[in-house]
Scaffold this active site. Structure first.
Site, PDB file in Angstrom:
ATOM      1  N   SER A  28       0.927  -1.248   0.025  1.00  0.00           N
ATOM      2  CA  SER A  28      -0.185  -0.134   0.015  1.00  0.00           C
ATOM      3  C   SER A  28       0.940   1.252   0.008  1.00  0.00           C
ATOM      4  O   SER A  28       1.988   1.100   0.439  1.00  0.00           O
ATOM      5  CB  SER A  28      -0.991   0.073   1.275  1.00  0.00           C
ATOM      6  OG  SER A  28      -1.561   1.106   1.423  1.00  0.00           O
ATOM      7  N   TYR A  86      -0.684  -0.070  10.159  1.00  0.00           N
ATOM      8  CA  TYR A  86      -0.968  -0.473   8.858  1.00  0.00           C
ATOM      9  C   TYR A  86      -0.032  -0.174   7.879  1.00  0.00           C
ATOM     10  O   TYR A  86       0.595  -0.869   7.364  1.00  0.00           O
ATOM     11  CB  TYR A  86      -2.481  -0.032   8.382  1.00  0.00           C
ATOM     12  CG  TYR A  86      -2.714  -0.649   7.019  1.00  0.00           C
ATOM     13  CD1 TYR A  86      -3.265  -1.921   6.715  1.00  0.00           C
ATOM     14  CD2 TYR A  86      -2.776   0.502   5.833  1.00  0.00           C
ATOM     15  CE1 TYR A  86      -3.540  -2.026   5.183  1.00  0.00           C
ATOM     16  CE2 TYR A  86      -3.017   0.017   4.753  1.00  0.00           C
ATOM     17  CZ  TYR A  86      -3.513  -1.200   4.289  1.00  0.00           C
ATOM     18  OH  TYR A  86      -3.653  -1.582   3.057  1.00  0.00           O
ATOM     19  N   LYS A 117       2.719  -2.485   6.085  1.00  0.00           N
ATOM     20  CA  LYS A 117       3.055  -2.552   4.691  1.00  0.00           C
ATOM     21  C   LYS A 117       4.464  -2.340   4.455  1.00  0.00           C
ATOM     22  O   LYS A 117       4.956  -2.942   3.445  1.00  0.00           O
ATOM     23  CB  LYS A 117       2.054  -1.609   3.820  1.00  0.00           C
ATOM     24  CG  LYS A 117       0.411  -1.989   4.037  1.00  0.00           C
ATOM     25  CD  LYS A 117       0.261  -3.456   3.551  1.00  0.00           C
ATOM     26  CE  LYS A 117      -1.212  -3.746   3.471  1.00  0.00           C
ATOM     27  NZ  LYS A 117      -1.449  -5.095   2.787  1.00  0.00           N
TER      28      LYS A 117
END
Length: 268
Positions: A141, A154, A158
């Site tokens: 991402s 998050y 990633k």
């Protein structure tokens, strides 16, 4: 000259392939001719289909290592091979770091970093014994490439996933190729929850140089390319599929009081 991406006869597993980006990836693999197995904790609301073909669903909790190992053993036994794993499952709610305890953030790291590593290790055990090896694709991402307020764990996961893929690519070559596909914002059935109505989606899309959000099929097509023999010399790579990224805010801010350019003094 046409570019044909034919995965007929190959077997692909797409984690979290029951909806959103994952379903788009699964449909692209089906269209390319692959036999596709999608896994998630819950079944899809409707079967994942494309080109008159249907992905096979198998329930799986990716945070349970013994179940993950058993899952890949069964896939290999049922299909006789495993050519590609797409580590797509993941996600996170919006949560500022100080708004929750470390345990909640740790669960985000577990789902988005530890679980893909667990699945990759299990897939590698199958792939390394095959004459043609295999391919593993991490779905990263843009959150892992820039600050991610509200989704810090998050973004960290990633970023770690991209690093993990590069190390796997070195350790597992030449039998198994490992690459990362890095999407930006993608339009899915959940888009309205993040960006509101169509006007909100359009406003967000306008911040992307290409002027819109990606479609799941566009992420899927990039994944098919990475899995195909057209990418046979690609490993340890990060493929950005983000429409040009995000326009830096300072560019717009700097235009507020920017003076007009002086007239040219050059002679024709």
């Amino acid at each position: 000259m046409s570019l044909t991406l034919d995965l007929a006869g190959q077997v692909a597993v797409v984690t979290g392939g029951t909806r959103g980006v994952g379903a788009g990836i699964a449909r692209s693999f089906l269209t390319a001719g692959a036999d596709v197995v999608v896994c998630a904790r819950r079944p899809p609301d409707s079967p994942v289909t494309a080109a008159g073909r249907t992905a096979r669903f198998r329930p799986l909790d990716l945070r349970d290592p013994p179940s993950v190992r058993e899952f890949f053993t069964r896939v290999a036994a049922a299909h006789g091979r495993l050519d590609c794993l797409v580590n797509n499952a993941g996600g996170t709610p919006y949560r500022l770091l100080g708004a929750a305890g470390p345990e909640r953030h740790a669960r985000v790291l577990e789902l988005n970093l530890t679980a893909p590593m667990t699945a990759s290790l299990a897939a590698y055990e199958v792939m390394r014994g095959q004459p043609a090896g295999g391919s593993i694709i991490m779905i990263g991402s843009v959150s892992g490439t820039r600050p991610s307020p509200g989704t810090a764990a998050y973004g960290a996961a990633k970023a770690g996933l991209d690093s993990l893929a590069r190390t796997m690519a070195v350790e597992w070559a030449p039998q198994v190729r490992v690459n990362t596909l890095v999407p930006g914002m993608v339009r899915t059935e959940l888009t309205a929850l993040h960006y509101g109505d169509e006007a909100g989606v359009a406003a967000v899309g306008a911040t992307v140089p290409l002027g819109r959000l990606a479609e799941p099929a566009e992420i899927g097509d990039a994944a098919v390319f990475l899995a195909s023999d057209r990418a046979a010399y690609l490993t340890g790579a990060s493929l950005l599929v983000h429409g040009g990224g995000e326009r830096p805010a300072f560019l717009d801010a700097a235009t507020v009081n920017r003076p007009a350019a002086p007239p040219s003094t050059e002679e024709s």
